[in-house]
Motif scaffolding. Structure first.
Motif, short mmCIF file in Angstrom:
data_model
loop_
_atom_site.label_atom_id
_atom_site.label_comp_id
_atom_site.label_asym_id
_atom_site.label_seq_id
_atom_site.Cartn_x
_atom_site.Cartn_y
_atom_site.Cartn_z
N UNK A 152 3.56 -0.31 0.64
CA UNK A 152 3.31 -1.54 -0.12
C UNK A 152 2.24 -2.42 0.52
N UNK A 153 1.69 -1.99 1.68
CA UNK A 153 0.57 -2.70 2.30
C UNK A 153 -0.78 -2.13 1.87
N UNK A 154 -0.77 -0.91 1.33
CA UNK A 154 -2.03 -0.25 0.99
C UNK A 154 -2.70 -0.94 -0.20
N UNK A 155 -3.98 -1.26 -0.03
CA UNK A 155 -4.78 -1.84 -1.11
C UNK A 155 -5.46 -0.73 -1.91
N UNK A 156 -6.21 0.11 -1.19
CA UNK A 156 -6.87 1.26 -1.84
C UNK A 156 -7.23 2.28 -0.77
N UNK A 157 -7.57 3.49 -1.24
CA UNK A 157 -7.90 4.60 -0.35
C UNK A 157 -9.23 5.20 -0.81
N UNK A 158 -10.12 5.42 0.13
CA UNK A 158 -11.45 5.95 -0.18
C UNK A 158 -11.62 7.33 0.44
N UNK A 159 -12.19 8.25 -0.33
CA UNK A 159 -12.45 9.60 0.16
C UNK A 159 -13.80 9.66 0.87
N UNK A 160 -13.80 10.32 2.04
CA UNK A 160 -15.04 10.55 2.78
C UNK A 160 -15.09 12.03 3.15
N UNK A 161 -15.25 12.88 2.13
CA UNK A 161 -15.26 14.33 2.28
C UNK A 161 -13.94 14.83 2.87
N UNK A 162 -13.93 15.23 4.14
CA UNK A 162 -12.71 15.78 4.74
C UNK A 162 -11.78 14.68 5.25
N UNK A 163 -12.21 13.44 5.17
CA UNK A 163 -11.42 12.32 5.66
C UNK A 163 -11.10 11.35 4.53
N UNK A 164 -10.12 10.49 4.79
CA UNK A 164 -9.87 9.37 3.89
C UNK A 164 -9.81 8.10 4.73
N UNK A 166 -8.10 4.42 4.67
CA UNK A 166 -7.02 3.67 4.04
C UNK A 166 -7.18 2.19 4.36
N UNK A 167 -7.30 1.39 3.32
CA UNK A 167 -7.45 -0.06 3.48
C UNK A 167 -6.10 -0.71 3.19
N UNK A 168 -5.61 -1.50 4.13
CA UNK A 168 -4.37 -2.23 3.92
C UNK A 168 -4.65 -3.73 4.00
N UNK A 169 -3.61 -4.52 3.88
CA UNK A 169 -3.77 -5.96 3.93
C UNK A 169 -4.18 -6.46 5.30
N UNK A 170 -3.94 -5.64 6.35
CA UNK A 170 -4.27 -6.13 7.70
C UNK A 170 -5.00 -5.13 8.59
N UNK A 171 -5.31 -3.93 8.09
CA UNK A 171 -6.04 -2.97 8.92
C UNK A 171 -6.68 -1.89 8.06
N UNK A 172 -7.56 -1.13 8.69
CA UNK A 172 -8.21 0.01 8.05
C UNK A 172 -8.10 1.19 8.99
N UNK A 199 -8.48 5.89 -4.81
CA UNK A 199 -7.12 5.65 -5.32
C UNK A 199 -6.81 4.19 -5.03
N UNK A 200 -6.22 3.49 -5.99
CA UNK A 200 -5.93 2.07 -5.80
C UNK A 200 -4.44 1.80 -6.01
N UNK A 201 -3.96 0.73 -5.40
CA UNK A 201 -2.60 0.25 -5.64
C UNK A 201 -2.65 -0.62 -6.89
N UNK A 202 -1.90 -0.25 -7.90
CA UNK A 202 -1.98 -0.94 -9.19
C UNK A 202 -1.64 -2.42 -9.09
N UNK A 203 -0.65 -2.76 -8.27
CA UNK A 203 -0.24 -4.16 -8.20
C UNK A 203 -1.15 -5.01 -7.32
N UNK A 204 -2.19 -4.37 -6.72
CA UNK A 204 -3.14 -5.13 -5.89
C UNK A 204 -4.44 -5.43 -6.64
N UNK A 205 -4.53 -4.98 -7.89
CA UNK A 205 -5.74 -5.23 -8.69
C UNK A 205 -5.79 -6.70 -9.09
N UNK A 206 -6.87 -7.40 -8.70
CA UNK A 206 -7.03 -8.82 -9.00
C UNK A 206 -7.77 -9.05 -10.31
#
Length: 238
Positions: A152-164, A166-172, A199-206
């Motif tokens: 429930x802290x995850x805002x969105x996730x970005x793909x970087x080829x073999x890596x992802x 993860x952006x949260x409310x307080x860290x990446x 990929x995004x968290x639906x309830x975090x969309x402003x």
């Protein structure tokens, strides 16, 4: 010399077992040792044969797949094969290599078995949610440590080829993982794939438009093939 992995199929559906047998024959580093139609037969085979990898269905007669894993003191690597995506979170509690949804495409099968050859093997562990007030969380490999991330802290996730990333409310955090794998893992957990790279968290969309969504001030594009799905979700939320 190619390192070979001895494997067995634990599957009570003949057609599904045939598909897996065909796929295994096409992979040089896999050696099929046997096909079992229930967990009891598989248990006997594990005692007789050295097995590195087990393709395991969840809904088996006599003893269910997850219960079977619990009985094994030193289980081999496990790839779950199931028609039910809702058990994915539970599957990763047992540190499975991957969770394949039927019908299984060969390219997805190949992605799963190739994890065995990666060093280090990408690994995430899911906490066991024993109490109703526990917060669901994941542990991700980051450098040489495992970092806890609450879903429930995850805002969105970005793909970087073999890596992802993860952006949260307080860290990446940056971890070696495929976006498709984390998408399966987060199914039915408030997350939506809106682009081949996001990929995004639906309830975090402003805010949102026809071409992007906004989360915490970040504009994230909506891919063409995802527009209808995103629009339908947004209209349903209104």
């Amino acid at each position: 010399m190619i390192q070979r992995y001895n494997c067995i199929i634990v599957e009570d559906e003949p057609l599904a077992a045939e598909v897996l047998q065909d796929y295994i024959k096409q992979v040089p580093f896999l050696q099929l040792k046997g096909v079992c139609n229930d967990a009891i037969f598989a248990m006997e085979m594990l005692q007789k044969e050295p097995v590195d990898l087990m393709f395991l269905d969840i809904h088996l007669p006599k003893l269910k797949g997850f219960d079977f894993i619990k009985t094994l003191k030193q289980p081999p690597h496990v790839i779950i094969t199931s028609a039910y995506h809702e058990y994915a979170l539970q599957g990763y509690e047992y540190n499975v290599v991957d969770y394949l949804l039927k019908p299984i495409e060969f390219n997805r099968f190949l992605m799963a078995v190739n994890k065995l050859r990666q060093s280090p093997v990408p690994e995430i562990r899911i906490s066991s949610l024993m109490q109703s007030n526990d917060r669901a969380h994941l542990f991700f490999n980051v450098s040489k440590k495992k970092v806890k991330v609450y879903l429930d802290d995850i805002l969105y996730i970005e793909s970087l080829k073999e890596y992802i990333r993860i952006f949260t409310s307080n860290k990446t955090i940056l971890t070696k993982f495929q976006l498709g794998q984390i998408e399966e893992l987060l199914a039915k957990n408030n997350f939506l794939r809106i682009h081949r790279s996001f990929i995004v968290a639906k309830d975090k969309i402003d805010a949102f438009t026809a071409t992007d969504v906004e989360i915490n001030g970040k504009q994230i594009p909506i891919g063409r093939s995802y527009k209808e799905q995103v629009q339908a979700m947004m209209e349903k939320a209104n």
